[in-house]
Write a protein that holds these residues in place. Structure first.
Motif, short mmCIF file in Angstrom:
data_model
loop_
_atom_site.label_atom_id
_atom_site.label_comp_id
_atom_site.label_asym_id
_atom_site.label_seq_id
_atom_site.Cartn_x
_atom_site.Cartn_y
_atom_site.Cartn_z
N SER A 195 14.06 17.33 -18.23
CA SER A 195 15.15 17.18 -19.19
C SER A 195 16.36 16.46 -18.59
O SER A 195 17.36 16.25 -19.28
N GLY A 196 16.26 16.10 -17.31
CA GLY A 196 17.35 15.42 -16.64
C GLY A 196 17.41 13.94 -16.97
O GLY A 196 16.60 13.43 -17.75
N PRO A 197 18.34 13.22 -16.33
CA PRO A 197 18.53 11.80 -16.66
C PRO A 197 17.48 10.87 -16.09
O PRO A 197 17.35 9.73 -16.54
N LEU A 198 16.72 11.34 -15.08
CA LEU A 198 15.75 10.47 -14.41
C LEU A 198 14.34 10.68 -14.96
O LEU A 198 13.87 11.82 -15.08
N THR A 199 13.66 9.61 -15.27
CA THR A 199 12.25 9.68 -15.65
C THR A 199 11.40 9.71 -14.38
O THR A 199 11.89 9.37 -13.29
N PRO A 200 10.14 10.10 -14.49
CA PRO A 200 9.26 10.01 -13.32
C PRO A 200 9.23 8.61 -12.71
O PRO A 200 9.23 8.47 -11.48
N ALA A 201 9.24 7.58 -13.54
CA ALA A 201 9.24 6.20 -13.03
C ALA A 201 10.53 5.90 -12.27
O ALA A 201 10.50 5.20 -11.25
N GLN A 254 0.83 -1.20 0.00
CA GLN A 254 0.00 0.00 0.00
C GLN A 254 0.87 1.25 0.00
O GLN A 254 0.64 2.19 -0.77
N MET A 255 1.88 1.26 0.87
CA MET A 255 2.76 2.42 0.94
C MET A 255 3.59 2.57 -0.32
O MET A 255 3.77 3.68 -0.84
N ALA A 256 4.05 1.45 -0.86
CA ALA A 256 4.83 1.50 -2.10
C ALA A 256 3.99 2.11 -3.22
O ALA A 256 4.46 2.99 -3.96
N ASN A 257 2.75 1.67 -3.33
CA ASN A 257 1.88 2.21 -4.37
C ASN A 257 1.57 3.68 -4.14
O ASN A 257 1.56 4.49 -5.07
N LEU A 258 1.30 4.04 -2.88
CA LEU A 258 0.95 5.42 -2.57
C LEU A 258 2.12 6.35 -2.88
O LEU A 258 1.93 7.41 -3.49
N VAL A 259 3.32 5.97 -2.47
CA VAL A 259 4.49 6.80 -2.74
C VAL A 259 4.74 6.90 -4.24
O VAL A 259 5.08 7.97 -4.75
N GLU A 260 4.55 5.81 -4.95
CA GLU A 260 4.70 5.85 -6.41
C GLU A 260 3.71 6.84 -7.02
O GLU A 260 4.07 7.65 -7.88
N SER A 261 2.46 6.78 -6.57
CA SER A 261 1.43 7.67 -7.09
C SER A 261 1.78 9.14 -6.82
O SER A 261 1.69 9.98 -7.72
N VAL A 262 2.18 9.43 -5.60
CA VAL A 262 2.53 10.81 -5.23
C VAL A 262 3.75 11.28 -6.00
O VAL A 262 3.80 12.42 -6.49
N THR A 263 4.75 10.41 -6.12
CA THR A 263 5.98 10.79 -6.81
C THR A 263 5.73 11.07 -8.29
O THR A 263 6.30 12.00 -8.87
N LEU A 264 4.88 10.27 -8.91
CA LEU A 264 4.54 10.54 -10.30
C LEU A 264 3.89 11.92 -10.44
O LEU A 264 4.18 12.67 -11.37
N HIS A 265 3.01 12.25 -9.50
CA HIS A 265 2.38 13.57 -9.49
C HIS A 265 3.44 14.67 -9.35
O HIS A 265 3.39 15.69 -10.06
N LEU A 266 4.40 14.47 -8.47
CA LEU A 266 5.39 15.50 -8.17
C LEU A 266 6.44 15.66 -9.25
O LEU A 266 7.17 16.67 -9.27
N THR A 267 6.55 14.69 -10.15
CA THR A 267 7.52 14.78 -11.24
C THR A 267 6.85 15.17 -12.55
O THR A 267 7.28 16.12 -13.21
N VAL A 268 5.79 14.47 -12.91
CA VAL A 268 5.08 14.79 -14.14
C VAL A 268 4.55 16.22 -14.08
O VAL A 268 4.53 16.95 -15.08
N ARG A 269 4.14 16.65 -12.90
CA ARG A 269 3.56 17.99 -12.72
C ARG A 269 4.45 18.85 -11.84
O ARG A 269 3.99 19.65 -11.03
N ALA A 270 5.76 18.71 -12.02
CA ALA A 270 6.73 19.31 -11.09
C ALA A 270 6.56 20.82 -10.93
O ALA A 270 6.57 21.33 -9.80
N ARG A 271 6.42 21.54 -12.03
CA ARG A 271 6.34 23.01 -11.92
C ARG A 271 5.07 23.45 -11.20
O ARG A 271 5.08 24.43 -10.44
N LEU A 272 3.98 22.73 -11.43
CA LEU A 272 2.75 23.04 -10.70
C LEU A 272 2.87 22.63 -9.24
O LEU A 272 2.48 23.37 -8.33
N ALA A 273 3.41 21.44 -9.00
CA ALA A 273 3.53 20.94 -7.63
C ALA A 273 4.45 21.82 -6.80
O ALA A 273 4.26 21.96 -5.58
N ALA A 274 5.43 22.44 -7.43
CA ALA A 274 6.35 23.31 -6.71
C ALA A 274 5.66 24.55 -6.15
O ALA A 274 6.18 25.19 -5.23
N LEU A 275 4.50 24.88 -6.68
CA LEU A 275 3.77 26.06 -6.21
C LEU A 275 3.05 25.82 -4.88
O LEU A 275 2.46 26.74 -4.32
#
Length: 207
Positions: A180-186, A94-115
């Motif tokens: 544009s960095g070396p790491l993908t959201p995944a 459950q925690m692994a999935n939740l963290v994955e979900s949140v991290t995808l949000h924070l990377t795919v939508r990084a500029r928005l999430a930073a606000l």
């Protein structure tokens, strides 16, 4: 993928948030200059409209930030709940999935999430709805940690403190992540799932 009622939620499919032209240009201005460093005139110039035309759509600059923040976080909880549901009764998964979900949000939508940090500049009344959504997501995370502690798979002395530490670690991601960095959201999600489980004292699973 989880089905909730008649809706099927693919929580791993985190798409960029679609914004109106006003909200898109406003979010870019807030990201570059901060809430206080951005004027309504700046936003109007970016959009290519007059200030009165901007006020036709949004009451003031604060209302624009409220709309941007609301759009950014709108589906975070439902995606998190779907991620947890996909894990069955296992708190570690459950925690692994939740963290994955949140991290995808924070990377795919990084500029928005930073606000997210800009919400502190809102008035108390304007801040309340967004603060309630943030709190709901915090409680969702803590509920998984509580279950893990009860099951003996997480080892922390204070679940509230562990929740704050975990979320604080995740919330820092948009401040350094660039697409544009070396790491993908995944890639980032995989790394932060491991870090989060280690923070909670979970025993790594053997393949």
């Amino acid at each position: 993928m989880t089905t909730t009622g008649t809706e099927t939620i693919d929580w791993r499919n985190c798409q960029p948030v679609e914004l109106t032209d006003i909200l898109r240009h406003s979010s870019e201005a807030f990201y570059e200059h901060g809430f206080h460093g951005t004027t309504v005139r700046d936003i109007a110039a970016r959009v290519g409209v007059t200030v009165p035309a901007l006020y036709y759509h949004h009451e003031n600059k604060e209302a624009i930030l409220v709309a941007v923040l609301g759009a950014a976080i709108a589906d975070l909880q439902v995606r998190g709940e779907a991620a947890i549901a996909d894990a069955g009764d296992d708190p570690v998964q459950q925690m692994a999935n939740l963290v994955e979900s949140v991290t995808l949000h924070l990377t795919v939508r990084a500029r928005l999430a930073a606000l997210d940090s800009e919400y502190r500049y809102l008035s108390a009344d304007a801040r309340m709805p967004y603060a309630e959504v943030r709190k709901a997501n915090e409680l969702l995370t803590r509920s998984v940690i509580d279950r893990g502690v009860e099951a003996g798979v997480f080892h922390v002395d204070d679940t509230a403190e562990a929740t704050r530490a975990l979320l604080g670690m995740l919330q820092a991601i948009p401040r350094w992540y660039v697409d544009s960095g070396p790491l993908t959201p995944a890639d980032v999600a995989t790394r932060y799932v491991g870090l989060s489980l280690a923070l909670l004292g979970a025993t790594p699973r053997k393949d």
